[in-house]
Write a protein that holds these residues in place. Structure first.
Motif, PDB file in Angstrom:
ATOM      1  N   THR A  72      16.983  51.978  44.270  1.00 56.62           N
ATOM      2  CA  THR A  72      16.986  52.338  42.857  1.00 56.62           C
ATOM      3  C   THR A  72      16.527  51.116  42.086  1.00 56.62           C
ATOM      4  OG1 THR A  72      18.843  53.798  43.247  1.00 56.62           O
ATOM      5  CG2 THR A  72      18.390  53.210  40.974  1.00 56.62           C
ATOM      6  N   LEU A  73      15.515  51.282  41.246  1.00 59.35           N
ATOM      7  CA  LEU A  73      14.944  50.162  40.513  1.00 59.35           C
ATOM      8  C   LEU A  73      15.062  50.419  39.024  1.00 59.35           C
ATOM      9  CD1 LEU A  73      13.441  47.531  41.209  1.00 59.35           C
ATOM     10  CD2 LEU A  73      11.324  48.770  40.954  1.00 59.35           C
ATOM     11  N   SER A  74      15.548  49.417  38.279  1.00 56.40           N
ATOM     12  CA  SER A  74      15.640  49.532  36.826  1.00 56.40           C
ATOM     13  C   SER A  74      15.271  48.192  36.206  1.00 56.40           C
ATOM     14  CB  SER A  74      17.034  49.974  36.403  1.00 56.40           C
ATOM     15  OG  SER A  74      17.996  49.052  36.845  1.00 56.40           O
ATOM     16  N   VAL A  75      15.031  48.208  34.890  1.00 53.48           N
ATOM     17  CA  VAL A  75      14.664  47.003  34.154  1.00 53.48           C
ATOM     18  C   VAL A  75      15.813  46.655  33.225  1.00 53.48           C
ATOM     19  CG1 VAL A  75      12.998  45.998  32.549  1.00 53.48           C
ATOM     20  CG2 VAL A  75      12.245  47.701  34.203  1.00 53.48           C
ATOM     21  N   LEU A  76      16.159  45.365  33.170  1.00 53.14           N
ATOM     22  CA  LEU A  76      17.176  44.929  32.215  1.00 53.14           C
ATOM     23  C   LEU A  76      16.571  44.925  30.824  1.00 53.14           C
ATOM     24  CD1 LEU A  76      18.978  41.945  33.969  1.00 53.14           C
ATOM     25  CD2 LEU A  76      19.825  44.231  33.590  1.00 53.14           C
ATOM     26  N   ALA A  77      17.291  45.482  29.865  1.00 51.56           N
ATOM     27  CA  ALA A  77      16.810  45.506  28.486  1.00 51.56           C
ATOM     28  C   ALA A  77      16.862  44.110  27.898  1.00 51.56           C
ATOM     29  CB  ALA A  77      17.671  46.455  27.658  1.00 51.56           C
ATOM     30  N   GLY A  78      16.035  43.850  26.920  1.00 55.31           N
ATOM     31  CA  GLY A  78      16.019  42.548  26.257  1.00 55.31           C
ATOM     32  C   GLY A  78      15.488  41.464  27.157  1.00 55.31           C
ATOM     33  N   GLY A  79      14.338  41.693  27.754  1.00 58.54           N
ATOM     34  CA  GLY A  79      13.770  40.761  28.713  1.00 58.54           C
ATOM     35  C   GLY A  79      13.299  39.449  28.137  1.00 58.54           C
ATOM     36  N   GLY A  80      13.321  39.265  26.845  1.00 60.99           N
ATOM     37  CA  GLY A  80      12.915  37.981  26.271  1.00 60.99           C
ATOM     38  C   GLY A  80      11.462  37.983  25.872  1.00 60.99           C
ATOM     39  N   ALA A  81      10.672  37.090  26.461  1.00 62.61           N
ATOM     40  CA  ALA A  81       9.262  36.941  26.116  1.00 62.61           C
ATOM     41  C   ALA A  81       8.504  38.232  26.415  1.00 62.61           C
ATOM     42  CB  ALA A  81       8.660  35.779  26.890  1.00 62.61           C
ATOM     43  N   ALA A  82       7.292  38.307  25.898  1.00 60.68           N
ATOM     44  CA  ALA A  82       6.499  39.531  25.978  1.00 60.68           C
ATOM     45  C   ALA A  82       6.339  40.047  27.402  1.00 60.68           C
ATOM     46  CB  ALA A  82       5.127  39.283  25.355  1.00 60.68           C
ATOM     47  N   CYS A  83       6.113  39.171  28.345  1.00 58.18           N
ATOM     48  CA  CYS A  83       5.864  39.625  29.713  1.00 58.18           C
ATOM     49  C   CYS A  83       6.941  39.130  30.682  1.00 58.18           C
ATOM     50  CB  CYS A  83       4.483  39.155  30.156  1.00 58.18           C
ATOM     51  SG  CYS A  83       3.834  40.089  31.560  1.00 58.18           S
ATOM     52  N   ALA A  84       8.077  38.707  30.193  1.00 59.33           N
ATOM     53  CA  ALA A  84       9.160  38.243  31.060  1.00 59.33           C
ATOM     54  C   ALA A  84      10.203  39.343  31.177  1.00 59.33           C
ATOM     55  CB  ALA A  84       9.785  36.977  30.506  1.00 59.33           C
ATOM     56  N   ARG A  85      10.414  39.812  32.383  1.00 58.12           N
ATOM     57  CA  ARG A  85      11.381  40.878  32.608  1.00 58.12           C
ATOM     58  C   ARG A  85      12.158  40.605  33.888  1.00 58.12           C
ATOM     59  NH1 ARG A  85       7.512  43.125  29.894  1.00 58.12           N
ATOM     60  NH2 ARG A  85       7.834  44.724  28.351  1.00 58.12           N
TER      61      ARG A  85
END
Length: 169
Positions: A72-85
C-alpha cells in the motif's frame, strides 16, 4: 677530630642543607600550583532553560489495512518544497520460517527510459523475529521527477512490487 673529617662533615651538611632547601622550594611550588588549579576549576553556575514542544497533527490517511503480498503506497501531506515528498509504503511480512528471524529489504526503483529497465534509486534493510509483522518504509524524493515503484524482497519469499507512480514537479 682531624681536618679531613671536619671538611667532609661540613661539605655533607652543606649538601643536606641544599637538598632540604630544594625540597622545600619544590613542595611550595607544588602546593601553589595545586591551589591555583583548584581555584580555576570552580564549578560554573548552572544555567536553566526551558524546552518546549508543539503537537503536530498526523496528516496521512490509510485507506485500507495492509495485507500480506500487497504494498500500500500513500503520500504524506504537506511535503514541503514543490518537488519534495515523502511516500509511505506498508505491507504485512509473513516469515516463511517463524522459528528463525527473517530479513527483508525495501527498494525504490526508478524507470530508465534509456535502458528500458527499473534501476535502484534508494534501499533500506530490516528484519524481525516472529511469524508476521506490519512493516512500513518512508522514502523521500526531492527534485527528481520520474516514474518510480517500491519493491519489497523477503528472504525465502517472492518479491512484492507496487504499481508504478509518477513524480512530477
Amino acid at each position: 677530630m682531624s681536618t679531613t673529617s671536619t671538611a667532609a662533615l661540613a661539605t655533607g651538611t652543606a649538601n643536606a642543607a641544599k637538598l632540604f632547601v630544594a625540597a622545600l622550594a619544590f613542595t611550595s611550588a607544588y602546593v601553589g600550583f595545586s591551589a591555583y588549579g583548584n581555584a580555576s576549576s570552580a564549578a560554573r553556575p548552572a544555567r536553566s532553560f526551558t524546552l518546549s514542544a508543539r503537537e503536530v497533527p498526523v496528516t496521512e490517511t490509510m485507506d485500507a489495512p495492509a495485507k500480506a503480498g500487497t504494498l500500500t503506497l500513500s503520500v504524506l501531506a504537506g511535503g514541503g518544497a514543490a518537488c519534495a515528498r515523502t511516500y509511505v509504503a506498508r505491507t504485512v511480512v509473513v516469515n516463511p520460517d517463524p522459528a528463525e528471524p527473517v530479513q527483508y529489504g525495501w527498494k525504490l526503483a526508478r524507470w530508465s527510459p534509456a535502458t528500458k529497465t527499473w534501476r535502484t534509486y534508494l534501499v533500506a534493510y530490516d528484519g524481525f523475529a516472529g511469524a508476521t509483522r506490519n512493516v512500513e518504509w518512508r522514502p523521500g524524493l526531492a527534485g527528481n521527477p520520474g516514474r518510480y515503484r517500491v519493491e519489497l524482497s523477503v528472504k525465502g519469499a517472492k518479491t512484492v512490487k507496487s504499481e508504478p507512480f509518477q513524480v512530477s514537479c
